[in-house]
Design a protein around this motif. Structure first.
Motif, PDB file in Angstrom:
ATOM      1  N   LEU A   1      12.431   8.052  -1.324  1.00  0.00           N
ATOM      2  CA  LEU A   1      11.753   7.975  -2.598  1.00  0.00           C
ATOM      3  C   LEU A   1      12.894   8.677  -3.690  1.00  0.00           C
ATOM      4  O   LEU A   1      12.113   8.273  -4.652  1.00  0.00           O
ATOM      5  N   ILE A   2      13.325   9.288  -3.163  1.00  0.00           N
ATOM      6  CA  ILE A   2      14.288   9.396  -4.002  1.00  0.00           C
ATOM      7  C   ILE A   2      14.648   8.772  -4.652  1.00  0.00           C
ATOM      8  O   ILE A   2      14.712   8.291  -6.043  1.00  0.00           O
ATOM      9  N   LYS A   3      15.436   7.454  -4.233  1.00  0.00           N
ATOM     10  CA  LYS A   3      16.117   6.224  -5.146  1.00  0.00           C
ATOM     11  C   LYS A   3      14.380   5.434  -5.849  1.00  0.00           C
ATOM     12  O   LYS A   3      15.441   4.934  -7.200  1.00  0.00           O
ATOM     13  N   GLU A   4      13.940   6.494  -5.219  1.00  0.00           N
ATOM     14  CA  GLU A   4      12.225   6.018  -6.612  1.00  0.00           C
ATOM     15  C   GLU A   4      11.590   6.702  -7.732  1.00  0.00           C
ATOM     16  O   GLU A   4      10.858   6.621  -8.192  1.00  0.00           O
ATOM     17  N   CYS A   5      12.715   7.622  -7.685  1.00  0.00           N
ATOM     18  CA  CYS A   5      12.401   8.354  -8.746  1.00  0.00           C
ATOM     19  C   CYS A   5      11.710   9.504  -8.417  1.00  0.00           C
ATOM     20  O   CYS A   5      10.955  10.346  -9.090  1.00  0.00           O
ATOM     21  N   ILE A   6      10.817  10.095  -7.472  1.00  0.00           N
ATOM     22  CA  ILE A   6       9.892  10.936  -6.931  1.00  0.00           C
ATOM     23  C   ILE A   6      10.795  12.760  -6.609  1.00  0.00           C
ATOM     24  O   ILE A   6      12.192  12.690  -6.534  1.00  0.00           O
ATOM     25  N   ASP A   7      10.840  13.451  -7.586  1.00  0.00           N
ATOM     26  CA  ASP A   7      10.558  14.315  -7.787  1.00  0.00           C
ATOM     27  C   ASP A   7      11.105  14.919  -6.667  1.00  0.00           C
ATOM     28  O   ASP A   7      10.363  15.093  -5.534  1.00  0.00           O
ATOM     29  N   VAL A   8      12.704  15.115  -6.077  1.00  0.00           N
ATOM     30  CA  VAL A   8      13.121  15.919  -4.728  1.00  0.00           C
ATOM     31  C   VAL A   8      11.495  17.122  -3.912  1.00  0.00           C
ATOM     32  O   VAL A   8      12.084  17.265  -3.596  1.00  0.00           O
ATOM     33  N   ARG A   9      11.470  17.672  -5.806  1.00  0.00           N
ATOM     34  CA  ARG A   9      10.644  19.612  -5.066  1.00  0.00           C
ATOM     35  C   ARG A   9       9.367  18.671  -5.068  1.00  0.00           C
ATOM     36  O   ARG A   9       8.752  19.517  -4.359  1.00  0.00           O
ATOM     37  N   HIS A  10       9.054  17.614  -4.972  1.00  0.00           N
ATOM     38  CA  HIS A  10       7.668  17.148  -4.118  1.00  0.00           C
ATOM     39  C   HIS A  10       7.886  16.392  -2.893  1.00  0.00           C
ATOM     40  O   HIS A  10       6.756  16.315  -1.717  1.00  0.00           O
ATOM     41  N   ILE A  11       9.103  16.678  -2.480  1.00  0.00           N
ATOM     42  CA  ILE A  11       9.066  15.977  -1.553  1.00  0.00           C
ATOM     43  C   ILE A  11       9.648  16.953   0.172  1.00  0.00           C
ATOM     44  O   ILE A  11       9.991  18.211  -0.479  1.00  0.00           O
ATOM     45  N   SER A  12       8.799  16.979   1.719  1.00  0.00           N
ATOM     46  CA  SER A  12       9.201  17.532   3.124  1.00  0.00           C
ATOM     47  C   SER A  12       9.802  17.168   3.793  1.00  0.00           C
ATOM     48  O   SER A  12       8.544  15.812   3.976  1.00  0.00           O
ATOM     49  N   VAL A  13      10.802  17.049   4.277  1.00  0.00           N
ATOM     50  CA  VAL A  13      10.764  16.226   5.436  1.00  0.00           C
ATOM     51  C   VAL A  13      10.108  17.278   7.679  1.00  0.00           C
ATOM     52  O   VAL A  13      10.272  18.018   6.802  1.00  0.00           O
TER      53      VAL A  13
ATOM     54  N   TYR B   1       0.661  -1.387  -0.026  1.00  0.00           N
ATOM     55  CA  TYR B   1       0.074   0.170   0.535  1.00  0.00           C
ATOM     56  C   TYR B   1       0.601   0.692   0.034  1.00  0.00           C
ATOM     57  O   TYR B   1       0.726   2.191  -0.575  1.00  0.00           O
ATOM     58  N   ARG B   2       2.025   1.555   1.084  1.00  0.00           N
ATOM     59  CA  ARG B   2       2.633   2.432   0.832  1.00  0.00           C
ATOM     60  C   ARG B   2       3.322   2.206  -0.435  1.00  0.00           C
ATOM     61  O   ARG B   2       3.493   4.073  -1.216  1.00  0.00           O
ATOM     62  N   GLN B   3       4.042   1.613  -1.291  1.00  0.00           N
ATOM     63  CA  GLN B   3       4.689   2.000  -2.546  1.00  0.00           C
ATOM     64  C   GLN B   3       3.976   2.420  -3.501  1.00  0.00           C
ATOM     65  O   GLN B   3       4.042   2.912  -4.559  1.00  0.00           O
ATOM     66  N   LEU B   4       2.272   1.917  -3.282  1.00  0.00           N
ATOM     67  CA  LEU B   4       1.381   2.293  -4.587  1.00  0.00           C
ATOM     68  C   LEU B   4       0.819   3.174  -4.096  1.00  0.00           C
ATOM     69  O   LEU B   4       1.001   4.532  -4.890  1.00  0.00           O
ATOM     70  N   VAL B   5       1.167   4.373  -3.104  1.00  0.00           N
ATOM     71  CA  VAL B   5       0.413   5.549  -2.551  1.00  0.00           C
ATOM     72  C   VAL B   5       1.533   6.297  -3.064  1.00  0.00           C
ATOM     73  O   VAL B   5       0.800   8.181  -3.286  1.00  0.00           O
ATOM     74  N   THR B   6       2.325   6.261  -2.921  1.00  0.00           N
ATOM     75  CA  THR B   6       3.368   6.920  -3.465  1.00  0.00           C
ATOM     76  C   THR B   6       3.660   7.167  -4.636  1.00  0.00           C
ATOM     77  O   THR B   6       3.419   8.144  -5.447  1.00  0.00           O
ATOM     78  N   ARG B   7       3.554   6.083  -5.852  1.00  0.00           N
ATOM     79  CA  ARG B   7       2.925   6.711  -7.339  1.00  0.00           C
ATOM     80  C   ARG B   7       2.074   7.151  -7.920  1.00  0.00           C
ATOM     81  O   ARG B   7       1.986   7.757  -8.354  1.00  0.00           O
ATOM     82  N   LEU B   8       1.175   6.953  -6.691  1.00  0.00           N
ATOM     83  CA  LEU B   8      -0.282   8.364  -7.064  1.00  0.00           C
ATOM     84  C   LEU B   8      -0.584   9.235  -6.052  1.00  0.00           C
ATOM     85  O   LEU B   8      -1.439  10.217  -7.541  1.00  0.00           O
ATOM     86  N   ALA B   9       0.154   9.723  -5.124  1.00  0.00           N
ATOM     87  CA  ALA B   9       0.208  10.647  -4.445  1.00  0.00           C
ATOM     88  C   ALA B   9       1.179  12.186  -6.134  1.00  0.00           C
ATOM     89  O   ALA B   9       2.473  11.216  -6.680  1.00  0.00           O
ATOM     90  N   THR B  10       0.797  13.279  -5.733  1.00  0.00           N
ATOM     91  CA  THR B  10       1.860  14.582  -6.369  1.00  0.00           C
ATOM     92  C   THR B  10       2.482  15.012  -5.270  1.00  0.00           C
ATOM     93  O   THR B  10       4.231  15.260  -5.524  1.00  0.00           O
ATOM     94  N   PHE B  11       2.232  14.883  -4.028  1.00  0.00           N
ATOM     95  CA  PHE B  11       3.250  15.812  -2.713  1.00  0.00           C
ATOM     96  C   PHE B  11       3.451  14.482  -1.641  1.00  0.00           C
ATOM     97  O   PHE B  11       2.132  13.514  -0.941  1.00  0.00           O
ATOM     98  N   HIS B  12       4.542  14.120  -1.729  1.00  0.00           N
ATOM     99  CA  HIS B  12       5.134  13.262   0.020  1.00  0.00           C
ATOM    100  C   HIS B  12       5.635  14.059   1.146  1.00  0.00           C
ATOM    101  O   HIS B  12       6.704  15.057   1.398  1.00  0.00           O
ATOM    102  N   LEU B  13       5.139  14.251   2.520  1.00  0.00           N
ATOM    103  CA  LEU B  13       5.485  14.314   3.442  1.00  0.00           C
ATOM    104  C   LEU B  13       6.132  13.105   4.451  1.00  0.00           C
ATOM    105  O   LEU B  13       5.573  12.907   4.897  1.00  0.00           O
ATOM    106  N   ALA B  14       7.269  13.415   4.089  1.00  0.00           N
ATOM    107  CA  ALA B  14       7.999  12.513   5.224  1.00  0.00           C
ATOM    108  C   ALA B  14       8.538  12.587   6.217  1.00  0.00           C
ATOM    109  O   ALA B  14       8.758  14.028   6.586  1.00  0.00           O
ATOM    110  N   PRO B  15       8.327  11.662   7.202  1.00  0.00           N
ATOM    111  CA  PRO B  15       8.398  11.740   8.469  1.00  0.00           C
ATOM    112  C   PRO B  15      10.481  12.358   9.047  1.00  0.00           C
ATOM    113  O   PRO B  15      11.158  13.057   9.813  1.00  0.00           O
ATOM    114  N   THR B  16      11.582  11.830   8.274  1.00  0.00           N
ATOM    115  CA  THR B  16      12.932  11.988   8.242  1.00  0.00           C
ATOM    116  C   THR B  16      13.437  12.316   6.794  1.00  0.00           C
ATOM    117  O   THR B  16      13.057  11.306   5.971  1.00  0.00           O
ATOM    118  N   GLU B  17      15.057  12.509   7.013  1.00  0.00           N
ATOM    119  CA  GLU B  17      16.062  12.349   5.724  1.00  0.00           C
ATOM    120  C   GLU B  17      15.834  10.727   5.164  1.00  0.00           C
ATOM    121  O   GLU B  17      15.954  10.762   4.112  1.00  0.00           O
TER     122      GLU B  17
END
Length: 371
Positions: free
Chosen positions: A156-168, A134-150
């Motif tokens: 997420l970056i390793k999975e090619c998620i745009d770093v501009r859409h990730i906030s810790v 579920y986590r991995q599928l939601v990552t593909r569906l989401a536009t913005f990613h609010l991550a708990p930690t670095e």
């Protein structure tokens, strides 16, 4: 700006409640709470505690319901709600059937999805099951990613998620924990009997479905510890799922120092957590909550998506072998310096300010889309 929050389980309610309460008095944001009812009574108690009234309660919970049944029944209903309400963003949190369903439907409605608690990974699709997928599928569906930690951000970056859409931002569960601890009194008369100055309290929770065939090993370790350590008292709140209860009844025998009790309200559970000497669990959220109270956590699973806690020393991944679990508990009970070192390790999951960071992120998002 209208923001829809899709939730259905107790952990989702706990983590989203601080954000919802921060938005209550902000005229720039209107919130819409959609409750699937995946964990009916457990979630209702949490929402009442935080004074949150759902706008929609789908009441999907049924006896012996499966995750796929939740998804099947929620899709048409939530789809109709989103088409009617037309929110600007949809917030989901974590890794449940409700999380996946909310993200899946919002994607089809072309509404940007904000995933809270993004980037947790074990990279084993069957551990925990079905949460990891579920986590991995939601990552593909989401536009913005609010991550708990670095580390979550790096995943997420390793999975090619745009770093501009990730906030810790940390994890809002710590915000909720501190709020409850300071503002909501527990039912002390009911639970204070378990907190004794001459006892070392072990808080035990086991409910993962992939752990069902390991429960005898886990519970035998607990039984042997209580047989040999008279200073130990074990509190075991049992998940209401009848499948879980049936498995536990097969693997845990009666013992004068083990108290098997019904699920606790969140304030009472927080009270016990704060007074515990250590926690033995296969849960996810407790791995973040207990370290906030300087309580060591032994994880009785084969893997954890919260690797930062293991690296920081707040968590000990013991697996599901009886002897390893027993030995780990023994070490914490008998080696004072080891217990102190684990208890005092810095909690990597937040400082209680996550909801404020998320509201600030929303203000910046609103500013960009108004200009």
């Amino acid at each position: 700006m209208k923001i829809a929050f899709v939730l259905g389980t107790r952990p989702e309610g706990i983590k989203l409640a601080p954000i919802l309460n921060k938005l209550k008095d902000n005229p720039d944001f209107a919130t819409l709470v959609i409750n699937t009812g995946q964990h009916a009574d457990l979630l209702d108690e949490v929402l009442q505690t935080f004074a949150i009234e759902p706008d929609y309660n789908l009441k999907l919970m049924k006896p012996n319901q499966s995750a796929e049944l939740v998804v099947h029944e929620a899709i048409p209903v939530i789809s109709a709600i989103l088409r009617k309400e037309k929110p600007d963003l949809v917030f989901v949190v974590g890794d449940t059937a409700t999380t996946f369903t909310g993200a899946f439907i919002a994607f089809h409605e072309r509404i940007p999805v904000v995933h809270v608690e993004a980037g947790l990974r074990t990279d084993n699709p069957y551990s925990p099951f079905p949460e990891e997928m579920y986590r991995q599928l939601v990552t593909r569906l989401a536009t913005f990613h609010l991550a708990p930690t670095e580390q979550n951000k790096e995943n997420l970056i390793k999975e090619c998620i745009d770093v501009r859409h990730i906030s810790v931002v940390g994890n809002p569960v710590i915000d909720a924990l501190f709020y409850i601890h300071h503002n909501v009194p527990p039912a002390v008369t009911e639970i204070s009997q378990y907190v004794k100055s001459n006892k070392k309290l072990i808080l035990l929770t086991t409910h993962r479905r992939e752990n069902f065939h390991h429960l005898t090993q886990i519970h035998d370790a607990i039984l042997e510890i209580t047989d040999h350590h008279k200073e130990v008292e074990v509190i075991f709140p049992v998940h209401p799922n009848p499948n879980v209860r049936n498995q536990i009844s097969k693997s845990m025998r009666e013992h004068e120092s083990i108290h098997i009790i019904d699920p606790l309200d969140y304030a009472s559970f927080t009270y016990l957590l704060k007074h515990a000497y250590l926690v033995v669990t296969d849960s996810g959220g407790i791995q973040e909550e207990a370290p906030a109270f300087n309580v060591p956590v032994i994880i009785v699973r084969d893997s954890t998506e919260r690797t930062e806690g293991v690296e920081a020393g707040t968590l000990i991944l013991a697996g599901t072998d009886k002897q390893i679990i027993k030995g780990t508990i023994e070490n914490l009970l008998t080696d004072t310096s080891f217990h102190q070192h684990t208890a005092e390790a810095v909690n990597p999951y937040g400082d209680g300010q996550t909801s404020e960071r998320i509201v600030e992120w929303l203000k910046q998002y609103l500013s960009r889309h108004q200009s």
